[in-house]
Design a protein around this motif. Structure first.
Motif, PDB file in Angstrom:
ATOM      1  N   LEU A 177       0.807  -1.236   0.000  1.00 46.13           N
ATOM      2  CA  LEU A 177       0.000   0.000   0.000  1.00 46.13           C
ATOM      3  C   LEU A 177       0.832   1.275   0.000  1.00 46.13           C
ATOM      4  CD1 LEU A 177      -2.685  -1.122   2.599  1.00 46.13           C
ATOM      5  CD2 LEU A 177      -2.859  -1.141   0.098  1.00 46.13           C
ATOM      6  N   THR A 179       4.328   3.546  -1.412  1.00 47.43           N
ATOM      7  CA  THR A 179       5.259   3.631  -2.533  1.00 47.43           C
ATOM      8  C   THR A 179       6.126   4.866  -2.381  1.00 47.43           C
ATOM      9  OG1 THR A 179       5.451   3.704  -4.945  1.00 47.43           O
ATOM     10  CG2 THR A 179       3.644   4.933  -3.981  1.00 47.43           C
ATOM     11  N   LYS A 258      -2.185   4.218  -3.894  1.00 48.41           N
ATOM     12  CA  LYS A 258      -1.103   3.954  -2.961  1.00 48.41           C
ATOM     13  C   LYS A 258      -0.619   5.253  -2.335  1.00 48.41           C
ATOM     14  CE  LYS A 258       0.632  -0.190  -5.319  1.00 48.41           C
ATOM     15  NZ  LYS A 258       1.825  -0.873  -5.860  1.00 48.41           N
TER      16      LYS A 258
END
Length: 274
Positions: A177, A179, A258
């Protein structure tokens, strides 16, 4: 001896008498005035009929003589009675308003140019604001706003919750989830929690109580969150609760939103070391 002849003596020239005004000629006979004859005066008769218009006499060729055309008389300009010492002619007086109109025209054009420039700037600013407002569809795209806010709430509730009995579950969710920069930020913020959770038998539960999408532009969004965290230590049987505000920037990758940045509003948006 012949007898002498005598020359005849010439007769004297007649003496003419000077003429004087008022005196009758002596030789003119006197005419008697006839008292029986009265002086008469002929008075023309007055009638209602208009006097006949005299017709032009025809030329021998039978054509009438054309009427004379009146030639316009050019009058000289008269001085305007404004100042007896400095007479102003009509032509000069007319030239003064023309000069004023000639000066007023550039001023009017300059004012119009300034107004057009100001309006152009104002419309440019308004267009820029309208463009940014249209680009940010957080308030008009209900479906997109619901999608990003729902996925962000689930992600935050998952990655900010820990259970000492299953630490791997949280680590897997973090890798899926988060980045970019958010991965580094998360590891620094929860480094101590991850270290103390097994020894203190820590259970941390995070619940999002309020949310709001601040910005939504295509595949990027910014979401504001009010979170409540409750931690329980089984070793001491103690429970504590706290609330905080955070903001997360998200990007849509492969159909999933994300988290790319975490802002904890601590006065420094940048996390040292990331």
């Amino acid at each position: 001896m012949p007898p002498t002849r005598r020359r005849p003596i010439p007769a004297p020239a007649p003496v003419r008498r000077a003429r004087v005004a008022g005196l009758r000629h002596p030789e003119a006979p006197h005419r008697p005035v006839d008292s029986s004859v009265e002086d008469t005066q002929v008075i023309p008769a007055i009638t209602d009929e208009p006097a006949p218009t005299p017709q032009p006499k025809a030329r021998p060729t039978g054509r009438t003589r054309p009427k004379p055309v009146a030639t316009p008389v050019t009058r000289q300009a008269e001085p305007v009675a404004s100042n007896p010492d400095f007479p102003v002619f009509a032509g000069v007086a007319d030239a003064e308003p023309r000069r004023q109109r000639t000066l007023v025209l550039p001023i009017v054009l300059a004012v119009v140019a300034v107004l057009i420039g100001g309006l152009a700037s104002w419309f440019g600013v308004q267009w820029s604001h309208a463009r940014s407002t249209v680009a940010n569809t957080a308030l008009v795209d209900a479906a997109g706003t619901a999608e990003v806010s729902g996925q962000v709430v689930t992600a935050v509730n998952t990655i900010l919750s820990y259970n000492y009995t299953n630490m791997q579950k949280t680590e897997t969710a973090v890798g899926r989830l988060l980045t970019g920069k958010a991965l580094c930020q998360y590891n620094l913020l929860y480094k101590v929690v991850k270290q103390q959770a097994p020894s203190q038998k820590l259970v941390l539960t995070t619940t999002v109580q309020a949310k709001g999408v601040e910005m939504l532009q295509g595949d990027t969004a910014r979401v504001l969150l009010l979170v409540q965290q409750t931690d329980t230590r089984a070793s001491t049987n103690q429970t504590s609760t706290s609330q905080s505000m955070i903001a997360v920037n998200t990007v849509k990758q492969g159909g999933t939103w994300k988290i790319s940045n975490i802002d904890t509003f601590n006065g420094d948006n940048t996390t040292p070391g990331c």
